[in-house]
Design a protein around this motif. Structure first.
Motif, PDB file in Angstrom:
ATOM      1  N   GLY A  28      40.732  32.886  46.588  1.00 47.29           N
ATOM      2  CA  GLY A  28      39.637  33.656  47.182  1.00 47.29           C
ATOM      3  C   GLY A  28      39.988  35.052  47.611  1.00 47.29           C
ATOM      4  N   GLY A  29      41.283  35.346  47.758  1.00 45.59           N
ATOM      5  CA  GLY A  29      41.671  36.671  48.214  1.00 45.59           C
ATOM      6  C   GLY A  29      41.702  37.723  47.133  1.00 45.59           C
ATOM      7  N   ALA A  30      41.303  37.367  45.919  1.00 42.43           N
ATOM      8  CA  ALA A  30      41.438  38.296  44.790  1.00 42.43           C
ATOM      9  C   ALA A  30      40.513  39.505  44.904  1.00 42.43           C
ATOM     10  N   ASN A  31      39.320  39.357  45.518  1.00 43.84           N
ATOM     11  CA  ASN A  31      38.391  40.491  45.566  1.00 43.84           C
ATOM     12  C   ASN A  31      38.962  41.646  46.384  1.00 43.84           C
ATOM     13  N   ILE A  32      39.777  41.349  47.392  1.00 43.83           N
ATOM     14  CA  ILE A  32      40.412  42.418  48.160  1.00 43.83           C
ATOM     15  C   ILE A  32      41.416  43.161  47.295  1.00 43.83           C
ATOM     16  N   LYS A  33      42.154  42.410  46.475  1.00 42.61           N
ATOM     17  CA  LYS A  33      43.125  43.028  45.576  1.00 42.61           C
ATOM     18  C   LYS A  33      42.438  43.942  44.560  1.00 42.61           C
ATOM     19  N   VAL A  34      41.283  43.520  44.059  1.00 40.14           N
ATOM     20  CA  VAL A  34      40.534  44.350  43.105  1.00 40.14           C
ATOM     21  C   VAL A  34      40.132  45.660  43.762  1.00 40.14           C
ATOM     22  N   GLN A  35      39.566  45.570  44.962  1.00 34.36           N
ATOM     23  CA  GLN A  35      39.119  46.767  45.643  1.00 34.36           C
ATOM     24  C   GLN A  35      40.280  47.714  45.932  1.00 34.36           C
ATOM     25  N   GLY A  36      41.423  47.149  46.314  1.00 32.32           N
ATOM     26  CA  GLY A  36      42.598  47.975  46.555  1.00 32.32           C
ATOM     27  C   GLY A  36      43.077  48.662  45.289  1.00 32.32           C
ATOM     28  N   MET A  37      43.054  47.945  44.167  1.00 31.98           N
ATOM     29  CA  MET A  37      43.463  48.521  42.886  1.00 31.98           C
ATOM     30  C   MET A  37      42.529  49.648  42.470  1.00 31.98           C
ATOM     31  N   LEU A  38      41.223  49.453  42.664  1.00 29.32           N
ATOM     32  CA  LEU A  38      40.255  50.483  42.284  1.00 29.32           C
ATOM     33  C   LEU A  38      40.422  51.731  43.142  1.00 29.32           C
ATOM     34  N   VAL A  91      34.175  37.650  38.403  1.00 29.72           N
ATOM     35  CA  VAL A  91      33.217  38.078  39.419  1.00 29.72           C
ATOM     36  C   VAL A  91      33.863  38.940  40.498  1.00 29.72           C
ATOM     37  N   ASP A  92      35.170  38.779  40.715  1.00 23.11           N
ATOM     38  CA  ASP A  92      35.857  39.579  41.733  1.00 23.11           C
ATOM     39  C   ASP A  92      35.843  41.062  41.411  1.00 23.11           C
ATOM     40  N   PHE A  93      35.714  41.406  40.120  1.00 22.78           N
ATOM     41  CA  PHE A  93      35.783  42.808  39.721  1.00 22.78           C
ATOM     42  C   PHE A  93      34.675  43.618  40.384  1.00 22.78           C
ATOM     43  N   TYR A  94      33.487  43.053  40.502  1.00 24.25           N
ATOM     44  CA  TYR A  94      32.375  43.797  41.098  1.00 24.25           C
ATOM     45  C   TYR A  94      32.041  43.369  42.521  1.00 24.25           C
ATOM     46  N   SER A  95      32.474  42.189  42.956  1.00 22.09           N
ATOM     47  CA  SER A  95      32.078  41.736  44.289  1.00 22.09           C
ATOM     48  C   SER A  95      32.660  42.619  45.384  1.00 22.09           C
ATOM     49  N   GLY A  96      33.904  43.058  45.228  1.00 25.33           N
ATOM     50  CA  GLY A  96      34.498  43.938  46.229  1.00 25.33           C
ATOM     51  C   GLY A  96      33.734  45.244  46.355  1.00 25.33           C
ATOM     52  N   PHE A  97      33.330  45.817  45.219  1.00 22.05           N
ATOM     53  CA  PHE A  97      32.537  47.048  45.232  1.00 22.05           C
ATOM     54  C   PHE A  97      31.216  46.818  45.949  1.00 22.05           C
ATOM     55  N   VAL A  98      30.577  45.689  45.658  1.00 26.09           N
ATOM     56  CA  VAL A  98      29.293  45.368  46.283  1.00 26.09           C
ATOM     57  C   VAL A  98      29.444  45.280  47.799  1.00 26.09           C
ATOM     58  N   TYR A  99      30.445  44.539  48.259  1.00 25.49           N
ATOM     59  CA  TYR A  99      30.627  44.382  49.704  1.00 25.49           C
ATOM     60  C   TYR A  99      30.936  45.725  50.366  1.00 25.49           C
ATOM     61  N   ASP A 100      31.743  46.535  49.693  1.00 24.90           N
ATOM     62  CA  ASP A 100      32.078  47.850  50.239  1.00 24.90           C
ATOM     63  C   ASP A 100      30.839  48.743  50.303  1.00 24.90           C
ATOM     64  N   ALA A 101      30.021  48.702  49.259  1.00 22.00           N
ATOM     65  CA  ALA A 101      28.800  49.509  49.232  1.00 22.00           C
ATOM     66  C   ALA A 101      27.801  49.057  50.291  1.00 22.00           C
ATOM     67  N   LEU A 102      27.873  47.792  50.684  1.00 22.96           N
ATOM     68  CA  LEU A 102      27.015  47.283  51.749  1.00 22.96           C
ATOM     69  C   LEU A 102      27.519  47.694  53.130  1.00 22.96           C
ATOM     70  N   GLY A 103      28.690  48.333  53.158  1.00 25.88           N
ATOM     71  CA  GLY A 103      29.256  48.743  54.431  1.00 25.88           C
ATOM     72  C   GLY A 103      29.997  47.633  55.138  1.00 25.88           C
ATOM     73  N   LEU A 104      30.392  46.605  54.387  1.00 27.79           N
ATOM     74  CA  LEU A 104      31.132  45.492  54.974  1.00 27.79           C
ATOM     75  C   LEU A 104      32.632  45.755  54.856  1.00 27.79           C
ATOM     76  N   PRO A 105      33.410  45.422  55.868  1.00 24.69           N
ATOM     77  CA  PRO A 105      34.846  45.714  55.859  1.00 24.69           C
ATOM     78  C   PRO A 105      35.633  44.707  55.035  1.00 24.69           C
ATOM     79  N   PRO A 106      36.799  45.101  54.527  1.00 26.40           N
ATOM     80  CA  PRO A 106      37.623  44.187  53.717  1.00 26.40           C
ATOM     81  C   PRO A 106      37.994  42.899  54.446  1.00 26.40           C
ATOM     82  N   GLU A 107      38.044  42.929  55.765  1.00 29.57           N
ATOM     83  CA  GLU A 107      38.420  41.737  56.530  1.00 29.57           C
ATOM     84  C   GLU A 107      37.472  40.569  56.308  1.00 29.57           C
ATOM     85  N   VAL A 108      36.237  40.842  55.854  1.00 29.46           N
ATOM     86  CA  VAL A 108      35.279  39.741  55.654  1.00 29.46           C
ATOM     87  C   VAL A 108      35.052  39.419  54.180  1.00 29.46           C
ATOM     88  N   PHE A 109      35.749  40.091  53.270  1.00 29.41           N
ATOM     89  CA  PHE A 109      35.520  39.833  51.841  1.00 29.41           C
ATOM     90  C   PHE A 109      35.796  38.374  51.483  1.00 29.41           C
TER      91      PHE A 109
END
Length: 451
Positions: free
Chosen positions: A276-286, A386-404
């Motif tokens: 489950g922690g992969a979406n944070i890694k994607v966002q960090g890579m981007l 799905v992790d490739f875009y979910s991190g972007f979505v959460y970030d665009a919603l103004g949600l912090p990485p701690e809740v991804f």
């Protein structure tokens, strides 16, 4: 021997005591990671909850990649999403009813489950105060501890009857958003020195809207924000019985332990960066690529940097392109396709279209660069997940990485609950107990004065 010497002695022993020759796995027919030689999963059980399809087995036994499909109770998730969107409705609560009951609700049943979940979301004063007292920077751990604490508030915590399992499931599904939001507010206050906001959830709003409200406050989100978060929750709600966290819940449930202990096991599994922690890694890579690729429209620059990542020369130097590849999906991940469609609208609303176009080009090039690097054949194609875009979505919603990752749990609690209920109600239940072959040579006891 002092404590430091003892620790070193024990740690030095680990390299020897934990080392197993990899050739032994093949020699003894052991399926490492419960995977077959063709990388398909070992068949470990039967289920009527969900199905994940990424390939077809041919008559000769080989696997052929097919466009990915995900089914909830036999229903194609794409059909479910499109049907709900055509009626301009939210779908997470409807999906909850589907996964728990096995069928879609009628209008009266849908209103009832929406009302029940919303009404059950508030935490009692003691639970709220306990969250405020918990320390730590990882909300997944706070979530697990809070779930175990809910056992103490349950009048029948060890009752495993179908009726009580449903009651416990609804309670957990409703409580997860509140626990996560409150845990973040406490972390934000304790570690970032920010104001503490503990907002009581509305009793007439959806899970998605209530979460955004508890995280961000009133008038801080749009209708599209609610819709895309609802979609993300729907798409993460279930993914078959073989994914690591769901399997953990089923293994734990097979002992007939209580619901809270079983779900805490699932949370512990989901926390891992390989799950489950992969979406944070994607966002960090981007974010890293945005800083190091000068021209976001340049295919060659993107290819060069992705190659550096694969060669362990860039980002976290693991050699992994995060968000690419999946254990089952080969040609496509249906969740990624559905989320990407609405993510494009979100990017437009938030003024992040240039960044979204950059991501699309990375998506296109990452698959090709990976295949070239691995010298893979067409039969071994890979795709974004799905992790490739979910991190972007959460970030665009103004949600912090701690809740991804907690957001993942907030959705997957539905699937965990459905699988636990199924595991507890098999006609012939059996404790899940696979075998491990011991390959350590025998040794004899040596008297103390001879060691």
């Amino acid at each position: 021997m002092d404590n430091e010497q003892l620790r070193k002695t024990l740690s030095d022993s680990v390299a020897f005591t934990s080392n197993i020759d990899k050739d032994l796995f093949t020699k003894m027919g052991v399926k490492r990671g419960l995977r077959n030689e063709d990388h398909s999963g070992v068949l470990a059980g039967l289920t009527r909850v969900g199905d994940v399809v990424g390939y077809e087995r041919q008559p000769d036994g080989t696997l052929s990649p097919v466009p990915g499909k995900l089914f909830y109770r036999g229903m194609d998730v794409e059909e479910l999403v499109k049907g709900i969107q055509q009626e301009n409705r939210l779908g997470f609560e409807e999906t909850t009813f589907l996964l728990l009951s096995g069928r879609l609700p009628n209008s009266e049943e849908l209103k009832a489950v929406e009302h029940l979940i919303a009404r059950t979301m508030p935490l009692n004063h003691r639970a709220t105060m306990n969250i405020m007292a918990l320390k730590g920077g990882n909300i997944m751990n706070i979530l697990a501890r809070s779930v175990l604490e809910l056992y103490t508030y349950d009048e029948n915590p060890d009752d495993i009857s179908p009726e009580n399992l449903i009651n416990q499931s609804i309670n957990l599904i409703a409580k997860f958003p509140t626990i996560i939001a409150y845990a973040y507010q406490v972390l934000r206050h304790d570690q970032m020195g920010r104001s503490l906001h503990i907002r009581h959830p509305y009793e007439d709003r959806s899970v998605a809207e209530n979460f955004l409200y508890m995280m961000k406050g009133r008038d801080s989100y749009t209708e599209l924000d609610v819709k895309i978060l609802d979609l993300a929750l729907l798409l993460h709600a279930e993914h078959g019985g073989g994914n690591n966290s769901t399997f953990s819940v089923r293994v734990t449930s097979s002992t007939e332990t209580d619901t809270y202990s079983a779900i805490a096991a699932g949370i512990g599994s989901l926390k891992g960066p390989l799950h489950g922690g992969a979406n944070i890694k994607v966002q960090g890579m981007l974010e890293d690529m945005k800083q190091n690729v000068n021209d976001w429209t340049s295919q060659s620059q993107i290819d060069d940097y992705l190659t550096k990542i694969l060669n362990k020369e860039a980002y976290d130097r693991t050699g992994l392109i995060y968000g690419i590849g999946h254990a089952v999906y080969t040609i496509s991940d249906p969740r990624a396709i559905l989320l990407k469609e609405m993510a494009r609208d979100l990017a437009k609303e938030k003024g992040r279209e240039e960044e979204f176009a950059f991501m699309e080009l990375i998506e296109e090039r990452a698959v090709e660069v990976f295949l070239g690097f691995k010298k893979s054949t067409a039969k071994a194609r890979t795709c974004i997940n799905v992790d490739f875009y979910s991190g972007f979505v959460y970030d665009a919603l103004g949600l912090p990485p701690e809740v991804f990752t907690p957001l993942f749990a907030m959705a997957r609690i539905v699937g965990w609950s459905a699988h636990r209920i199924e595991e507890m109600n098999f006609t012939s239940k059996r404790l899940i107990r696979p075998a491990y072959k011991n390959v350590r040579e025998r040794q004899s006891f040596i008297p103390m004065n001879e060691r």
